[in-house]
Design a protein around this motif. Structure first.
Motif, PDB file in Angstrom:
ATOM      1  N   TYR A 136      -6.797   7.919   4.763  1.00  0.00           N
ATOM      2  CA  TYR A 136      -7.157   7.425   6.092  1.00  0.00           C
ATOM      3  C   TYR A 136      -8.019   6.164   6.034  1.00  0.00           C
ATOM      4  N   ILE A 137      -9.046   6.166   5.188  1.00  0.00           N
ATOM      5  CA  ILE A 137      -9.942   4.999   5.119  1.00  0.00           C
ATOM      6  C   ILE A 137      -9.225   3.759   4.608  1.00  0.00           C
ATOM      7  N   PRO A 138      -8.443   3.828   3.489  1.00  0.00           N
ATOM      8  CA  PRO A 138      -7.726   2.621   3.048  1.00  0.00           C
ATOM      9  C   PRO A 138      -6.744   2.088   4.087  1.00  0.00           C
ATOM     10  N   TRP A 147       0.825  -1.204   0.000  1.00  0.00           N
ATOM     11  CA  TRP A 147       0.000   0.000   0.000  1.00  0.00           C
ATOM     12  C   TRP A 147       0.865   1.261   0.000  1.00  0.00           C
ATOM     13  N   ILE A 191      -7.502  -3.070  10.019  1.00  0.00           N
ATOM     14  CA  ILE A 191      -8.606  -3.913  10.507  1.00  0.00           C
ATOM     15  C   ILE A 191      -8.600  -5.259   9.799  1.00  0.00           C
ATOM     16  N   TYR A 192      -8.360  -5.231   8.484  1.00  0.00           N
ATOM     17  CA  TYR A 192      -8.318  -6.474   7.706  1.00  0.00           C
ATOM     18  C   TYR A 192      -7.224  -7.405   8.217  1.00  0.00           C
ATOM     19  N   GLY A 221      -6.836   2.541   7.379  1.00  0.00           N
ATOM     20  CA  GLY A 221      -7.604   1.970   8.482  1.00  0.00           C
ATOM     21  C   GLY A 221      -8.209   0.627   8.125  1.00  0.00           C
ATOM     22  N   PHE A 222      -8.710   0.512   6.892  1.00  0.00           N
ATOM     23  CA  PHE A 222      -9.282  -0.759   6.439  1.00  0.00           C
ATOM     24  C   PHE A 222      -8.234  -1.864   6.441  1.00  0.00           C
ATOM     25  N   LEU A 223      -7.022  -1.563   5.960  1.00  0.00           N
ATOM     26  CA  LEU A 223      -5.970  -2.576   5.904  1.00  0.00           C
ATOM     27  C   LEU A 223      -5.577  -3.046   7.301  1.00  0.00           C
TER      28      LEU A 223
END
Length: 324
Positions: free
Chosen positions: A150-152, A124, A158-159, A154-156
């Protein structure tokens, strides 16, 4: 698992099992113990120092390109603080301590989380760096920063936690333990075919390809624009952001590519029954294993200019003012 051929299940199983079995045949436990006991104090010190500088320096903390580096450093920190002591104890005594299901589950989870996070987050970082370098004006808009940064990220994060938890908090992994091998025998991951395939193909192979390709593309674009931009301030900033990723990617290529090759060979079924493959597989697994340990050093050298900014000496500054 029938990914490329009918023997792929056995190949994948043998590949995973080698992490807890054949690695000791070619990289002796005593050797691994010595390597870890020498490197880990310096790695921890470097890890904590770089994290401290990035988190306490307001200018460094607000830079978008440092956020993914902070996430990578946190993943290396949990690996070095929690996982490595388990390994050192096993290599020294030949047994896991404490001998409990909770300890083994934590060991497995932190090991795979650390390795996964380094691979996925570096991929990323290489992709995002193109946006930060060549779409800097767009990234100044608050909504774009949330959507594209921020969203990508944060998603990674959590993933990565969710995926590794779903791998090792299963009935198969909570009931299968061997207190005399690495990770208390993590071959239970193979009991869920989809998860083991996803782990190897997406989290490792695909992430490795993304990191390498996008890092090289970034460097090519910087070199091509060097003459046109005439090495102005903007070009120097682009070069600095590119070097950040390239330093880490070089370590990634050296430590991860051998393992990616063995994974590919295992899926295709070529050379997997040879002694040479077992040797190369074991060595590549060990190199992949120590990548989270060495990652803080790569981050340090990549961010060295930011961590130790050059200040103009007062005498030099006064001289320049008089000349003007």
């Amino acid at each position: 698992m029938t990914f490329l051929n009918t023997n792929s299940t056995n190949d994948t199983n043998s590949l995973t099992e080698s992490l807890s079995r054949t690695i000791h045949d070619y990289v002796p436990s005593q050797c691994q113990f010595i390597i870890l006991i020498i490197i880990i104090p310096f790695a921890l010190g470097c890890n904590i120092f770089v994290l401290y500088r990035l988190l306490t320096d307001k200018n460094l903390r607000k830079e978008l390109y440092n956020h993914v580096i902070i996430a990578i450093l946190f993943s290396s920190l949990e690996f070095n603080l929690i996982h490595v002591p388990f390994s050192i104890n096993l290599f020294l005594t030949g047994s896991v301590w404490p001998r409990s299901i909770i300890a083994c589950t934590i060991w497995r989870f932190t090991a795979y989380l650390g390795c996964n996070a380094n691979d996925v987050l570096l991929a990323w970082a290489a992709v995002e760096r193109h946006l930060l370098v060549y779409q800097s004006n767009m990234m100044r808009v608050s909504r774009n920063r949330w959507i594209l940064h921020y969203i990508p990220l944060g998603f990674l994060v959590i993933y990565l936690f969710g995926f590794n938890a779903s791998c090792f908090f299963t009935l198969a992994c909570l009931t299968k333990y061997d207190f005399s091998v690495v990770f208390c025998d993590a071959t239970c991951l193979n009991s869920v075919v989809v998860m083991s395939t996803w782990y190897l193909v997406v989290n490792q192979l695909f992430a490795a390809v993304l990191a390498i390709v996008f890092s090289l593309l970034l460097w090519i674009r910087i070199v091509q624009q060097r003459k046109r931009m005439r090495k102005n301030v903007e070009w120097r900033r682009f070069k600095k952001l590119t070097i950040h990723v390239l330093v880490i990617t070089r370590l990634f290529i050296f430590l991860e590519m051998p393992y990616a090759i063995t994974c590919t060979l295992a899926y295709t079924g070529y050379f997997t029954n040879s002694v040479l493959f077992d040797y190369f597989n074991s060595i590549s697994l060990f190199l992949c294993y120590i990548m989270p340990i060495l990652m803080p050093f790569a981050c340090f050298f990549g961010l060295k200019q930011d961590l130790f900014p050059k200040h103009i000496a007062p005498s030099t500054q006064n001289t320049n003012e008089k000349k003007q």
